[in-house]
Design a protein around this motif. Structure first.
Motif, PDB file in Angstrom:
ATOM      1  N   ASP A   1      63.393  93.258  41.087  1.00 52.58           N
ATOM      2  CA  ASP A   1      62.582  92.940  39.905  1.00 52.58           C
ATOM      3  C   ASP A   1      62.091  91.504  39.947  1.00 52.58           C
ATOM      4  OD1 ASP A   1      62.958  95.486  39.036  1.00 52.58           O
ATOM      5  OD2 ASP A   1      64.425  94.995  37.491  1.00 52.58           O
TER       6      ASP A   1
ATOM      7  N   GLN B   1      58.293  90.346  39.712  1.00 48.05           N
ATOM      8  CA  GLN B   1      57.803  89.374  38.724  1.00 48.05           C
ATOM      9  C   GLN B   1      57.108  88.210  39.415  1.00 48.05           C
ATOM     10  OE1 GLN B   1      57.982  89.390  35.244  1.00 48.05           O
ATOM     11  NE2 GLN B   1      58.490  91.524  35.557  1.00 48.05           N
TER      12      GLN B   1
ATOM     13  N   GLN C   1      56.148  98.543  43.611  1.00 52.02           N
ATOM     14  CA  GLN C   1      56.454  98.373  42.187  1.00 52.02           C
ATOM     15  C   GLN C   1      55.501  97.359  41.549  1.00 52.02           C
ATOM     16  OE1 GLN C   1      60.586  97.568  41.368  1.00 52.02           O
ATOM     17  NE2 GLN C   1      60.160  96.928  39.271  1.00 52.02           N
TER      18      GLN C   1
ATOM     19  N   ARG D   1      52.124  98.976  41.072  1.00 52.41           N
ATOM     20  CA  ARG D   1      52.161  99.906  39.942  1.00 52.41           C
ATOM     21  C   ARG D   1      52.180  99.144  38.615  1.00 52.41           C
ATOM     22  NH1 ARG D   1      55.963 103.134  37.040  1.00 52.41           N
ATOM     23  NH2 ARG D   1      57.690 102.022  37.995  1.00 52.41           N
ATOM     24  N   ALA D   2      52.914  98.059  38.609  1.00 54.07           N
ATOM     25  CA  ALA D   2      52.960  97.264  37.376  1.00 54.07           C
ATOM     26  C   ALA D   2      51.580  96.717  37.043  1.00 54.07           C
ATOM     27  CB  ALA D   2      53.961  96.122  37.531  1.00 54.07           C
TER      28      ALA D   2
ATOM     29  N   THR E   1      49.463  99.716  35.879  1.00 49.83           N
ATOM     30  CA  THR E   1      49.884 100.521  34.735  1.00 49.83           C
ATOM     31  C   THR E   1      50.142  99.730  33.478  1.00 49.83           C
ATOM     32  OG1 THR E   1      52.200 100.350  35.366  1.00 49.83           O
ATOM     33  CG2 THR E   1      50.951 102.224  36.213  1.00 49.83           C
ATOM     34  N   GLY E   2      50.322  98.449  33.578  1.00 53.43           N
ATOM     35  CA  GLY E   2      50.733  97.736  32.385  1.00 53.43           C
ATOM     36  C   GLY E   2      49.745  96.680  31.974  1.00 53.43           C
TER      37      GLY E   2
ATOM     38  N   GLU F   1      52.438  91.619  31.257  1.00 52.74           N
ATOM     39  CA  GLU F   1      53.884  91.777  31.293  1.00 52.74           C
ATOM     40  C   GLU F   1      54.412  92.335  29.984  1.00 52.74           C
ATOM     41  OE1 GLU F   1      54.108  87.755  31.980  1.00 52.74           O
ATOM     42  OE2 GLU F   1      53.076  88.057  33.858  1.00 52.74           O
TER      43      GLU F   1
ATOM     44  N   GLN G   1      55.501  94.953  27.308  1.00 52.57           N
ATOM     45  CA  GLN G   1      56.053  96.292  27.356  1.00 52.57           C
ATOM     46  C   GLN G   1      55.161  97.233  26.553  1.00 52.57           C
ATOM     47  OE1 GLN G   1      58.668  97.467  29.116  1.00 52.57           O
ATOM     48  NE2 GLN G   1      58.631  95.450  30.051  1.00 52.57           N
TER      49      GLN G   1
ATOM     50  N   ARG H   1      53.951 103.726  31.692  1.00 57.48           N
ATOM     51  CA  ARG H   1      55.033 103.325  32.591  1.00 57.48           C
ATOM     52  C   ARG H   1      55.897 104.522  32.943  1.00 57.48           C
ATOM     53  NH1 ARG H   1      55.815  97.850  33.253  1.00 57.48           N
ATOM     54  NH2 ARG H   1      54.483  96.612  31.921  1.00 57.48           N
TER      55      ARG H   1
ATOM     56  N   GLU I   1      58.562 103.298  42.559  1.00 57.23           N
ATOM     57  CA  GLU I   1      59.020 102.000  42.986  1.00 57.23           C
ATOM     58  C   GLU I   1      60.017 102.084  44.123  1.00 57.23           C
ATOM     59  OE1 GLU I   1      59.735 103.741  40.575  1.00 57.23           O
ATOM     60  OE2 GLU I   1      61.513 103.178  39.459  1.00 57.23           O
TER      61      GLU I   1
ATOM     62  N   THR J   1      44.116  93.597  34.958  1.00 57.29           N
ATOM     63  CA  THR J   1      45.295  93.358  34.133  1.00 57.29           C
ATOM     64  C   THR J   1      44.988  92.380  33.009  1.00 57.29           C
ATOM     65  OG1 THR J   1      46.708  93.724  36.037  1.00 57.29           O
ATOM     66  CG2 THR J   1      47.678  92.550  34.180  1.00 57.29           C
TER      67      THR J   1
END
Lengths: 193, 482
Positions: free
Chosen positions: A53, A57, B69, B72-73, B76-77, B80, B82, B140, B257, B389
């Motif tokens: 993670d 990040q 991952q 995908r983040a 999809t998002g 940051e 949520q 997500r 992921e 994004t």
């Protein structure tokens, strides 16, 4: 020590769209980061998730990376923040035995015979247990210093603490370890029959 | 042992982290105090004990998982943040639409490309098109550890692909189908009953233009002819493309992921997603654009993963007496679930030269009344994705922006990012392609009905509660179109 210029090049390439360059950064730092985080998190499974993670990040925030700091320092800061988030949502640090099992590695057999190897394993077990038993604020500082070899300045930057606090916590953490491991040290100093 | 600050200095002395003045002070302290010397030695022993612990290693290369991952983040998002409600919220509409898209691509004629197409389409669909006032409530995918394995989409697909004999009538209903809420939309569901062999037979709008001076990408040259009917077993896929029914797809869909993606990192694949008006879809506007740029949809090779064509004339609903073996099981399931998703998405795979791609994008941009928003991003180049994004983040923060304005802003954001240049630069930086080499492009068209644009955002948020039966897999579905 990692080459900052190499890191800068890889970061530049990543930002230019070659994400494989970031993969090289991952390969470069994953074990070092994992070794540190495993002692902070207390088990290998959480540590793996935290490390992954943290890299994700870092990838997502790479544009905001300021080159006045070393990449790994910045990465560690992210990783510790991720670890804090994980800790809030997961169980507390595991027991000594569990930590040993989770860590998945034991001291290498250096040919000292089974008794010495067993003793060495037991010592590692005790040390890991003592680290796991540290207060969290001490554990992070101790691990960064003793496991990762970070300077006080780096620790201060990673944990966002004044250097004086780093120094104080490290001293107190070491004292607590000393207390926990007193028995082990006493046994080592005791001459055999 | 009487002055705490000095003891603290002992620890720092051990680490060589003292100033000259502090060091002198500690050395004096050590000279004067045997207890201080004892403490120093104990601290040294502790330090050595910790440092002597064996190093722990991950035991695997995390780079692939990290990049997947991360990608995908990005896709999809909204930054940051949520998603509101997390992955647990998904509407039946979104679930059905997602599955329907997957099925259509799977059962389309260009099966050899389905692996690639679906993998990329998954990324796009997970990212979703900007939904007014909807903060990515389903985008997500859930973590594998919390995923309920009850309904395995891959197993469904495999079953449909491998089934060689007609199933009994009662076998058409999947176990989970009754749990889904009935939706009275039989008229719209009907096109899903088309025999896929006849679905993608649209003639090429223009003679196929040779790609890159007649060269064909190696993997394409080896691509076998796609099966004529979905009942056939799939032919081998081109190198680097994972078969759709393998767990790799499940990895993309269900555990992205941790699993390998179908498209390798740095592969120069352009993803173009486009909102198109129903009228433009009916008139075949997108096909005309491709034709004008002499981009072939079907040229005899299995290079097109053309799914349900938006707005094309459709076959009549399957007669009641039509042999069941013409109807793949998953389509029958869709029928059973009253899925009404036939005219929402269109997926088109093409190969085109950079010049063709640029000209196509320019042409789409010049038709804003037909193509409401066009976005392009390379996979997995960062710049355009990050632009998207950033846009998504702004869009979420300004959820009360009128939909038309969001479409306009979104198109502007992507144009500002100069996506074509970004993709090309990314690919060139990776040393993957030479100038003039064809791109592989996956167009995902979403037909935006007028009522979507007219629907208030607040109503859209309330429109699709998550049914209790929806499993975790379903939560990975794309955001519903209101």
């Amino acid at each position: 020590m990692p080459s900052v210029s190499d890191d800068a090049q890889l970061i530049e390439q990543t930002l230019a769209g070659r994400s494989a360059a970031f993969g090289e950064l991952v390969c470069k730092y994953q074990d070092r980061l994992f070794n540190t985080i495993a002692h902070v998190a207390g088990n290998a499974e959480d540590a793996r998730d935290i490390v992954q993670d943290a890299f994700v990040q870092a990838f997502l925030k790479l544009e905001s990376f300021q080159h006045h700091a070393a990449f790994y320092t910045w990465l560690y800061r992210i990783a510790f923040n991720v670890a804090i988030s994980h800790r809030r949502s997961r169980r507390p640090a595991v027991s000594i035995e569990q930590a040993k099992e989770d860590a998945g590695e034991e001291p290498a057999d250096v040919g000292d015979g089974p008794e010495i190897n067993l003793l060495r394993k037991e010592c590692c077990e005790q040390v890991r247990g003592a680290i796991a038993g540290l207060k969290e604020e001490y554990r992070a500082v101790v691990v960064l210093r003793e496991i990762d070899g970070c300077s006080y300045e780096s620790i201060a930057e990673i944990l966002d603490l004044p250097i004086g606090t780093v120094r104080s916590r490290l001293y107190r953490g070491r004292l607590q370890l000393m207390e926990e491991l007193k028995e082990m040290f006493t046994a080592e100093e005791t001459p055999g029959p | 042992m009487k002055d705490v600050p000095e003891h603290e200095l002992l620890s720092a002395y051990l680490d060589g982290e003292l100033t000259v003045a502090e060091r002198a002070r500690v050395e004096q302290f050590l000279a004067d105090s045997p207890a201080a010397r004892q403490t120093l030695e104990e601290l040294r022993s502790v330090s050595m004990a910790v440092q002597s612990l064996p190093e722990l290693r991950v035991g695997e290369d995390l780079s692939g998982a990290v990049l997947r991952q991360a990608e995908r983040a990005i896709l999809t998002g909204p930054g940051e943040r949520q998603p509101r409600g997390g992955a647990e919220r998904a509407s039946p509409t979104s679930v059905q639409r997602w599955r329907a898209l997957l099925r259509r691509v799977v059962t389309s004629r260009g099966f050899a490309w389905a692996g690639t197409a679906v993998a990329i389409a998954l990324l796009i669909m997970l990212s979703g098109f900007p939904e007014r006032g909807r903060e990515r409530d389903v985008v997500r995918a859930p973590e594998p550890r919390v995923r309920a394995p009850a309904r395995d989409a891959v197993a469904e697909l495999r079953a449909s692909d491998e089934a060689a004999v007609p199933e009994p009538e009662d076998a058409r209903l999947p176990a989970a189908a009754p749990a889904r809420p009935a939706r009275p939309a039989p008229a719209k569901a009907a096109p899903l009953l088309e025999a896929p062999a006849a679905v993608r037979e649209a003639p090429p709008p223009a003679p196929a233009k040779p790609l890159a001076e007649g060269e064909v990408a190696p993997e394409m040259a080896e691509a076998p002819e796609a099966p004529e009917a979905p009942r056939q077993r799939a032919a081998p896929l081109p190198p680097g493309v994972e078969r759709l029914e393998t767990p790799a797809v499940a990895g993309t869909l269900r555990a992205p992921e941790r699993r390998a993606a179908a498209v390798p990192a740095d592969q120069p694949v352009l993803l173009v997603q486009c909102d198109i008006t129903p009228e433009a879809a009916r008139q075949g506007a997108f096909d005309r654009v491709l034709a004008e740029q002499q981009i072939a949809l079907h040229d005899g090779r299995a290079d097109s993963a053309r799914a349900e064509p938006a707005g094309r004339p459709r076959r009549a609903p399957r007669p009641a007496d039509e042999p069941l073996d013409r109807v793949p099981q998953e389509l029958a399931e869709a029928e059973a679930a009253d899925v009404a998703l036939d005219d929402t998405f269109d997926v088109v795979y093409v190969e085109a030269t950079p010049e063709q791609v640029t000209a196509t994008l320019d042409q789409l941009a010049q038709l804003p009344d037909q193509f409401l928003a066009v976005s392009v991003k390379p996979a997995p180049g960062m710049a355009s994705q990050q632009a998207l994004t950033r846009f998504n983040r702004r869009a979420v923060e300004a959820a009360d922006v009128e939909p038309e304005e969001q479409h306009r802003l979104r198109g502007k954001a992507m144009r500002d990012a100069d996506p074509a240049a970004d993709a090309k630069a990314a690919a060139e930086a990776a040393g993957e392609i030479e100038a003039g080499e064809p791109y592989r492009v996956l167009f995902v068209l979403r037909v935006v009905p007028p009522d979507v644009l007219a629907e208030p955002a607040a109503a859209a948020l309330e429109a699709a509660p998550l049914p209790a039966e929806v499993d975790a897999e379903d939560a990975a579905a794309p955001p519903p179109s209101p």
